[in-house]
Design a protein around this motif. Structure first.
Motif, PDB file in Angstrom:
ATOM      1  N   LEU A 131      11.843 -30.366  17.582  1.00 52.51           N
ATOM      2  CA  LEU A 131      11.918 -31.801  17.131  1.00 52.51           C
ATOM      3  C   LEU A 131      11.192 -32.736  18.003  1.00 52.51           C
ATOM      4  O   LEU A 131      11.444 -32.534  19.289  1.00 52.51           O
ATOM      5  CB  LEU A 131      13.421 -32.105  17.136  1.00 52.51           C
ATOM      6  N   LEU A 132      10.228 -33.683  17.658  1.00 53.66           N
ATOM      7  CA  LEU A 132       9.185 -34.129  18.168  1.00 53.66           C
ATOM      8  C   LEU A 132       9.349 -35.683  17.925  1.00 53.66           C
ATOM      9  O   LEU A 132       9.880 -35.982  16.725  1.00 53.66           O
ATOM     10  CB  LEU A 132       7.921 -33.964  18.179  1.00 53.66           C
ATOM     11  N   PRO A 133       9.514 -36.585  18.855  1.00 51.16           N
ATOM     12  CA  PRO A 133       9.451 -37.984  18.469  1.00 51.16           C
ATOM     13  C   PRO A 133       8.019 -38.577  17.868  1.00 51.16           C
ATOM     14  O   PRO A 133       7.435 -39.389  18.070  1.00 51.16           O
ATOM     15  CB  PRO A 133       9.337 -38.790  20.036  1.00 51.16           C
ATOM     16  N   THR A 134       7.876 -38.131  16.550  1.00 49.37           N
ATOM     17  CA  THR A 134       6.917 -38.673  15.762  1.00 49.37           C
ATOM     18  C   THR A 134       7.414 -38.396  14.137  1.00 49.37           C
ATOM     19  O   THR A 134       8.199 -37.769  13.822  1.00 49.37           O
ATOM     20  CB  THR A 134       5.733 -37.639  15.675  1.00 49.37           C
ATOM     21  N   ASP A 135       6.911 -39.527  13.313  1.00 47.78           N
ATOM     22  CA  ASP A 135       7.405 -39.356  11.965  1.00 47.78           C
ATOM     23  C   ASP A 135       6.399 -38.331  10.999  1.00 47.78           C
ATOM     24  O   ASP A 135       6.601 -38.579   9.895  1.00 47.78           O
ATOM     25  CB  ASP A 135       7.394 -40.738  11.267  1.00 47.78           C
ATOM     26  N   THR A 136       5.287 -37.705  11.670  1.00 45.51           N
ATOM     27  CA  THR A 136       4.478 -37.132  10.998  1.00 45.51           C
ATOM     28  C   THR A 136       4.795 -35.412  11.133  1.00 45.51           C
ATOM     29  O   THR A 136       4.855 -35.023  12.171  1.00 45.51           O
ATOM     30  CB  THR A 136       3.112 -37.591  11.272  1.00 45.51           C
ATOM     31  N   GLY A 137       4.675 -34.825  10.082  1.00 48.50           N
ATOM     32  CA  GLY A 137       4.710 -33.296   9.991  1.00 48.50           C
ATOM     33  C   GLY A 137       3.739 -32.814   8.900  1.00 48.50           C
ATOM     34  O   GLY A 137       3.135 -33.546   8.277  1.00 48.50           O
ATOM     35  N   TYR A 138       3.704 -31.419   9.234  1.00 52.16           N
ATOM     36  CA  TYR A 138       2.830 -30.566   8.338  1.00 52.16           C
ATOM     37  C   TYR A 138       3.149 -30.006   7.368  1.00 52.16           C
ATOM     38  O   TYR A 138       4.531 -29.174   7.712  1.00 52.16           O
ATOM     39  CB  TYR A 138       2.115 -29.745   9.330  1.00 52.16           C
ATOM     40  N   ILE A 139       2.846 -29.954   6.208  1.00 46.45           N
ATOM     41  CA  ILE A 139       3.173 -29.133   4.773  1.00 46.45           C
ATOM     42  C   ILE A 139       2.015 -28.234   4.437  1.00 46.45           C
ATOM     43  O   ILE A 139       0.906 -28.695   4.343  1.00 46.45           O
ATOM     44  CB  ILE A 139       3.440 -30.177   3.641  1.00 46.45           C
ATOM     45  N   SER A 140       2.740 -26.832   4.225  1.00 48.62           N
ATOM     46  CA  SER A 140       1.715 -26.115   3.655  1.00 48.62           C
ATOM     47  C   SER A 140       2.464 -25.046   2.921  1.00 48.62           C
ATOM     48  O   SER A 140       3.723 -25.181   2.499  1.00 48.62           O
ATOM     49  CB  SER A 140       1.139 -24.966   4.986  1.00 48.62           C
ATOM     50  N   ALA A 141       2.063 -23.930   2.484  1.00 52.73           N
ATOM     51  CA  ALA A 141       2.129 -23.067   1.334  1.00 52.73           C
ATOM     52  C   ALA A 141       3.460 -22.299   1.966  1.00 52.73           C
ATOM     53  O   ALA A 141       4.543 -21.736   1.443  1.00 52.73           O
ATOM     54  CB  ALA A 141       1.263 -22.027   0.693  1.00 52.73           C
ATOM     55  N   GLU A 142       3.117 -21.884   3.437  1.00 56.04           N
ATOM     56  CA  GLU A 142       4.005 -21.076   4.257  1.00 56.04           C
ATOM     57  C   GLU A 142       5.312 -21.777   4.423  1.00 56.04           C
ATOM     58  O   GLU A 142       6.219 -21.461   4.684  1.00 56.04           O
ATOM     59  CB  GLU A 142       3.489 -20.473   5.356  1.00 56.04           C
ATOM     60  N   SER A 143       5.163 -23.171   4.771  1.00 57.54           N
ATOM     61  CA  SER A 143       6.219 -24.061   4.966  1.00 57.54           C
ATOM     62  C   SER A 143       6.122 -25.289   4.023  1.00 57.54           C
ATOM     63  O   SER A 143       5.630 -26.333   4.679  1.00 57.54           O
ATOM     64  CB  SER A 143       6.032 -24.536   6.641  1.00 57.54           C
ATOM     65  N   PRO A 144       6.648 -24.949   3.140  1.00 57.60           N
ATOM     66  CA  PRO A 144       6.559 -26.331   1.991  1.00 57.60           C
ATOM     67  C   PRO A 144       7.494 -27.576   2.135  1.00 57.60           C
ATOM     68  O   PRO A 144       7.081 -28.555   1.749  1.00 57.60           O
ATOM     69  CB  PRO A 144       6.914 -25.397   0.620  1.00 57.60           C
ATOM     70  N   GLY A 145       8.486 -27.479   3.338  1.00 49.07           N
ATOM     71  CA  GLY A 145       9.308 -28.517   3.333  1.00 49.07           C
ATOM     72  C   GLY A 145       9.391 -29.198   4.875  1.00 49.07           C
ATOM     73  O   GLY A 145       8.622 -28.682   5.344  1.00 49.07           O
ATOM     74  N   LEU A 146       9.602 -30.395   4.752  1.00 49.48           N
ATOM     75  CA  LEU A 146       9.799 -31.069   6.067  1.00 49.48           C
ATOM     76  C   LEU A 146      10.842 -31.732   6.380  1.00 49.48           C
ATOM     77  O   LEU A 146      11.511 -32.407   5.768  1.00 49.48           O
ATOM     78  CB  LEU A 146       8.515 -32.074   6.082  1.00 49.48           C
ATOM     79  N   ASN A 147      11.428 -31.462   7.671  1.00 46.69           N
ATOM     80  CA  ASN A 147      12.789 -31.841   8.031  1.00 46.69           C
ATOM     81  C   ASN A 147      12.488 -32.956   9.379  1.00 46.69           C
ATOM     82  O   ASN A 147      11.597 -32.790  10.198  1.00 46.69           O
ATOM     83  CB  ASN A 147      13.694 -30.924   8.515  1.00 46.69           C
ATOM     84  N   GLY A 148      13.288 -33.893   9.349  1.00 52.42           N
ATOM     85  CA  GLY A 148      13.727 -34.768  10.203  1.00 52.42           C
ATOM     86  C   GLY A 148      14.947 -35.389  10.758  1.00 52.42           C
ATOM     87  O   GLY A 148      15.868 -34.977  10.010  1.00 52.42           O
ATOM     88  N   VAL A 149      14.735 -36.328  11.620  1.00 50.84           N
ATOM     89  CA  VAL A 149      16.209 -36.965  12.027  1.00 50.84           C
ATOM     90  C   VAL A 149      15.871 -38.445  12.045  1.00 50.84           C
ATOM     91  O   VAL A 149      14.712 -38.975  12.806  1.00 50.84           O
ATOM     92  CB  VAL A 149      16.692 -36.516  13.422  1.00 50.84           C
ATOM     93  N   ILE A 150      16.521 -39.107  11.459  1.00 43.91           N
ATOM     94  CA  ILE A 150      16.653 -40.708  11.622  1.00 43.91           C
ATOM     95  C   ILE A 150      17.399 -41.281  12.571  1.00 43.91           C
ATOM     96  O   ILE A 150      18.959 -40.787  12.447  1.00 43.91           O
ATOM     97  CB  ILE A 150      16.823 -41.282  10.336  1.00 43.91           C
TER      98      ILE A 150
END
Length: 259
Positions: A131-150
């Motif tokens: 978990l990193l202090p950025t609102d940007t993440g990477y989406i790919s076929a191997e990792s199709p979802g994106l999780n975060g914390v508000i």
């Protein structure tokens, strides 16, 4: 007579004495250099040894200090001898400076060892999500979802979520419950508003909610997949390289997920 005040002048005299070429008599001395018998041709020969002197360090060492001290003591005025207290103070000052210089070298070596050790420890994060202090993440076929914390300081019943691509275009909107306050998990399945999978790339999670009856942007942290670790420098420490081309310092990690 002050030794410290005269070190520069005496050192210059010693250096000039060392740099004076030695005069050697060549009378009745046979040389082993091959001669053609022609003075003109012999004068065109290149010297066998380089005439350029080797570069020497201009920094005074402890041996130079005691050499200058011995020279000063031998040349002191009998009617005005060197003050013992002053001489001891000068020797103590030089020893202190020399000790600080050695301590700096040891600290530099220690920083190198700590940097390598930190990178070795960070290598255990390769293949995991952090978990990193950025609102940007990477989406790919191997990792199709994106999780975060508000992160919120107050309880917000409805938090509005916008998913934006690299061009800033909104591809998905939905809401999450933030009535508990504090840290609220947010998950995106990688689908747009039409229910279609989005293309691989970097996407941002934007969150907003009503705080004191005013819409306010909320802080978002996202999980990134660590692919490699770089050594970095003593100031930055180990660098985590993520999928999508982003990189963060090891000290920026907020949480680590299971494999």
């Amino acid at each position: 007579m002050s030794l410290i005040n005269q070190m520069s002048q005496t050192s210059s005299q010693v250096t000039q004495t060392k740099n004076q070429p030695n005069t050697v008599s060549t009378n009745n001395t046979k040389t082993s250099t091959n001669s053609t018998g022609n003075p003109f041709l012999d004068g065109l020969r290149l010297p066998s040894n380089s005439a350029v002197p080797e570069a020497k360090s201009q920094q005074l060492t402890q041996e130079d200090f005691f050499s200058l001290l011995s020279q000063q003591l031998s040349m002191q005025d009998p009617f005005k001898p060197v003050d013992n207290d002053q001489m001891i103070a000068q020797m103590a000052s030089f020893s202190t400076v020399d000790g600080i210089s050695k301590l700096n070298d040891q600290i530099v070596n220690l920083n190198s060892v700590m940097t390598s050790s930190q990178a070795l420890q960070a290598s255990g994060l390769v293949g995991r999500k952090v978990l990193l202090p950025t609102d940007t993440g990477y989406i790919s076929a191997e990792s199709p979802g994106l999780n975060g914390v508000i992160s919120t300081s107050e309880k917000i019943p409805v938090i509005n979520i916008r998913i934006e691509d690299e061009k800033g275009q909104v591809v998905r909107t939905f809401t999450v419950d933030g009535s508990k306050g504090g840290n609220t998990d947010v998950k995106w399945d990688g689908l747009n508003d039409k229910g279609e999978p989005v293309a691989a790339g970097n996407y941002s999670i934007k969150a907003s909610g009503l705080v004191n009856d005013k819409s306010q942007a909320l802080a978002v942290s996202t999980y990134g997949h660590v692919t490699s670790v770089s050594l970095g420098t003593a100031a930055t420490g180990a660098i985590l390289n993520l999928k999508g081309g982003m990189a963060f310092k090891l000290s920026d990690v907020l949480a680590i997920t299971e494999v």
